[in-house]
Structure formats: C-alpha cells, structure tokens
Design an enzyme around this catalytic site. Structure first.
Site: not given
Lengths: 183, 183
Positions: B131, B161
């Site tokens: 991330k 995502y």
C-alpha cells in the site's frame, strides 16, 4: 494484400472501401466511393499515417464530431508527443486531405502498450474503417515487437474490439481506474 | 506527515513499519522492526526512490521471489528506460541496501498513466508496504498532473487495489487484452 482482402471481402459496393494500388504513408491506400451527401463527388482515397505532426484544431474538430469533451490543445500536443505511436486516418479527394480517424498508444517500448483515443468521424462510420484503423495500429505495435496490447473499452464498443481479437478480463484480470474519493 | 500517520495509524508494533524523521529519496523514510528470520538484527529503514538506475539482476531476483516468469534483461532495461515513472522500495540495514519492492508506469505524460509490475518481496508482505508503495506511485503521478491512473489487476489483488481507490470497470469500461488467435 491478404490483410485487406480478408478485411473487406473484395467488396466493390458504394459504401465499402476497396483496395487500390496507390502507396499510402503506411500500409496500402484504400479507394472509397462514398454514398450519402458526397454521392456526386469523385471517389476518394483513404490513407493511414504515423506522422504525429497533426493539425491539433483538425483533431479537436474530429473529437467534437463524436461528442468528446474538449481538452486543452497544449495538453493534447504534449500527449501526442509522448505517445509511443500515433496512427491517423485521412481521406484524400483530389488535393484535399481530411483527418477522419485517429488512435494512439502509450508504451514502455518493450512489453506493454495501451491504446487510447480511437475515433472515426461519423461520416465514415459503418464502413469498416474503424476496424482498418485498429488493424493498422495493432500491426505497427506488433512490428515494434510489443507483446501485450491492451485498451479500456466503453461498454458499447466491447464487441467491436472483441471482433478484432481483444478479450475482456482474460483470466479474470480487471481493468481498474483510480478515483481519489472512491472507497 | 499526515499521509503516513493515516497509513500506519502510528503503530509501533514489531511487524508494522513506523515513521521516522530521516529523509528518504522521495517521501519520508520508514523505520521497520522486522520479526521472523531477521528478528535478531537491528531495526531497518524503508525508503522509496524514483531513480531508474536499478541493478537489473537484483530486480530479477525480486521478481523471481514472487514467482514471475523471467524476462530478458535487455528488454527489462529498455522497458525501465521508456517507462514514465519507476518507483522502487528499499530496505536499509546499516550500510546494506536491499530492493524489496518495485512498480512502474507508462504514460503520455499528460492524461493517462498505466501502472505495471507492482511487486513486494514476500519477506515484506503483510506489513502494508505494498500500500505504501502504491500510495507513493499514485502521489508521484498526481504530482505530474496525470488525471487518469489505470492498471490491470489479477483477480486476487482486485480488493487490494480497491482499498487504494481503484474502481474495477467504472461505468462498464472493460479492460481488454489483444490475443492474436482469439475470436
């Protein structure tokens, strides 16, 4: 020659382009006898070009014709400069040349390319010229040995691209777009 | 600073990276106290870099570690050269530096970017570093004023995502891949 023959099935009808032997900028030139509003005028020729020195106002006019939102000319200029490949489609009628189609691709020049901004002028739609334009850009990308050709298709053109050999979500791979406020 | 705080919630646990004040190549540097096989060694720092002069054998090793197919080094070199942006992630432990993450994007430098080859070494997965890497590349693309950030996600990482703000098939737009023999 086989490419064009298979594409147009040797049709000589008034609305389908047919192959002529004149050389184009890239690929063969097509002769097209248009019906409709230009029925009285002589046959025209269609050519493709990789030259990215395109009149940006003419390109804007083409994009306007299909209802795309306007984009700042300076940004379009930069995007064309940094695209890996630009393929445009032109109608020639005597000494007059008109931009009737456009497409471009971003790429790492090696593995991946993504095709953007595929447009054909409404006057020239329904004549397989969109397919011809796409085949041209695919051919050029393959010539550059790009192995992975991708695009993002609006829902109404998914079947158009499918007919050209594009597969939606292969092996479950999802096209995703970043939205700052989406969670 | 707010970015990192929100990302890691100020955790000081042994497996979650925490913010330190040392400057990184881009963005802040993270301090990470690893558990597992390196538990005995001192805390390490994580930095991000846009420098594309990466040891390609080290990159190959990273890609091997997640089971990706090998690609010719000369092609990888070319792809890095012609990517718009490369963001790598490094672990620093004393004078030792190790490539632990990688991502890159193709772009027209203006409207569209597509992110490819996002990888985090298995030793560093599960620590929110994927991330952190993605937030870094998004931040850099936004800094370059790219309006449309896209990617193609394997099925098992779609939710990863999605949590970062990527939407699959927005307004029905389909990611498509060209296969020469697909009809």
């Amino acid at each position: 020659m086989g490419f064009w023959k298979s594409l147009f099935n040797g049709s000589n009808g008034s609305s389908a382009p047919t192959l002529v032997s004149v050389n184009g900028s890239i690929g063969p030139t097509l002769a097209i006898a248009k019906n409709g509003r230009d029925a009285k005028s002589a046959s025209s020729k269609i050519t493709f070009s990789k030259d990215r020195d395109i009149d940006l106002y003419e390109l804007e006019e083409l994009c306007d014709a299909v209802g795309w939102s306007r984009r700042p000319i300076r940004k379009v200029k930069k995007a064309l400069k940094y695209s890996f490949l630009v393929v445009s489609m032109w109608e020639h009628r005597g000494s007059y040349r008109r931009l009737i189609g456009f497409s471009r691709a971003t790429s790492d020049h090696t593995f991946n390319a993504t095709i953007w901004d595929v447009v054909v002028h409404p006057d020239f739609q329904g004549q397989r010229l969109g397919k011809a334009l796409m085949k041209q850009i695919i051919k050029e990308l393959r010539r550059e040995d790009i192995s992975n050709i991708t695009l993002f298709a609006d829902p109404h053109v998914v079947n158009f691209y499918r007919d050209l050999g594009f597969m939606p979500d292969p092996e479950g791979i999802k096209g995703m777009f970043w939205y700052p406020n989406f969670r």
